[in-house]
Enzyme design. Sequence first.
Site, mmCIF file in Angstrom:
data_model
loop_
_atom_site.group_PDB
_atom_site.id
_atom_site.type_symbol
_atom_site.label_atom_id
_atom_site.label_comp_id
_atom_site.label_asym_id
_atom_site.label_seq_id
_atom_site.Cartn_x
_atom_site.Cartn_y
_atom_site.Cartn_z
ATOM 1 N N CYS A 38 29.103 47.704 44.269
ATOM 2 C CA CYS A 38 29.542 46.155 44.178
ATOM 3 C C CYS A 38 28.541 45.069 44.926
ATOM 4 O O CYS A 38 27.713 45.530 45.648
ATOM 5 C CB CYS A 38 30.724 46.126 45.177
ATOM 6 S SG CYS A 38 32.363 46.802 44.430
ATOM 7 N N CYS A 42 32.369 40.723 46.026
ATOM 8 C CA CYS A 42 33.313 41.684 45.252
ATOM 9 C C CYS A 42 34.556 41.081 45.944
ATOM 10 O O CYS A 42 34.926 41.298 47.067
ATOM 11 C CB CYS A 42 32.933 42.789 44.991
ATOM 12 S SG CYS A 42 34.448 43.716 43.954
ATOM 13 N N CYS A 69 30.553 48.360 39.498
ATOM 14 C CA CYS A 69 32.205 47.961 39.700
ATOM 15 C C CYS A 69 32.579 47.243 38.471
ATOM 16 O O CYS A 69 31.696 46.407 38.000
ATOM 17 C CB CYS A 69 32.350 46.991 40.902
ATOM 18 S SG CYS A 69 33.936 46.165 41.068
ATOM 19 N N CYS A 72 33.277 43.136 39.666
ATOM 20 C CA CYS A 72 32.117 42.058 40.203
ATOM 21 C C CYS A 72 30.832 42.313 39.196
ATOM 22 O O CYS A 72 29.963 41.489 39.324
ATOM 23 C CB CYS A 72 31.990 42.240 41.565
ATOM 24 S SG CYS A 72 31.274 43.934 42.074
HETATM 25 ZN ZN LIG Z 1 33.270 45.117 42.931
#
Ligand SMILES: [Zn+2]
Length: 354
Positions: A38, A42, A69, A72
């Site tokens: 991330c 995030c 992810c 994000c």
């Molecule tokens: Zn994330």
Amino acid sequence: MKRIAAINDEIRWQAVLNREAEADGQFVFAVLTTGIYCRPSCRARHALRQNVRFFPGADEARAAGFRACKRCQPDKADPHQQRIDKVAQACRLLEQEQTLTLEQLAKEVAVSPYHFHRLFKSTTGMTPRAWQQAWRARKLRESLKESETVTDAVLAAGFPASSSFYRHADDTLGMTASQYRRGGDDQTIHYALGSCLLGRCLVAGSSRGICAVLPGDDDETLLAELAQMFPNARREEADPTFQQQVAGVIALLDGQRSSVELPLDIRGTAFQQLVWQALRSIPVGETRSYQQIAEAIGKPQSVRAVANACAANKLALIVPCHRVVRQSGALSGYRWGVERKAELLRREGVTGKQ
Ligand SMILES: [Zn+2]
């Protein structure tokens, strides 16, 4: 070496816990238990510290077997940069004669009209419409000097109909278009020079009020500065009444008074006026960071524009831009010299770092 890495990871972890958008692009973090990496900012729930590993960027995290992810999108360009790019693109679109609707602009940069308006305003401090008007006003000032008639100039600057322009001319130029065409010669600016503890100082006023307070080293430079600020106005030495008002301003510069009760003629863009208003509410003996001012006026993204507005201040001390310092407490720049800034703050009892 290992110790330093550990300390840095602690700083990174703090950035993750605080979801700092400023840390985006500097590193990514991966979670061993989920296999996902991330951005620091995030919004997803945080994993346990012991399961988190840090990587310099998306490539390294991917090479170590982690997946990006979905929330994000750490493998995509920095979202902050993406937003700035969209606004910059919109600005270029607005800087043309054709008038685009909000819907058309939003469509061009692939954002909903509602979000586009908010994004544009939080980034530039202006609405798209105000941006276009400011651009046209600048064009108008340029073409008024060249064109034969005011109407030609108004049309050349891209205003759709001159009639609607005339109604707003006073807002756009601070005087009527015809006045401006004549070089603003209906405007007279009175000035007086004096000595204060900061050196020499020039105080100028228009029919509306005090329009410039400039500390400096010598009169010649100060007069040149005034001429540059109001190139088309008639500049005259002040009469005795005005001289008396100047004494009040000098007392302020010398720290014998904390405010002046004089009418002010504050000229600037809507955004600058907003910043200057915020500066005037900083109490004596206190300082604020550029970021705090940006937040105070509801434009937390516009830190750089706030710094520019501080630098464009024409009213030393009356608009106390010397009370704005870097987040670190460092004094940073001052239009009238960092030494004067330090002296003013010292006098107000602020001990800052330099
Ligand atoms: Zn994330």
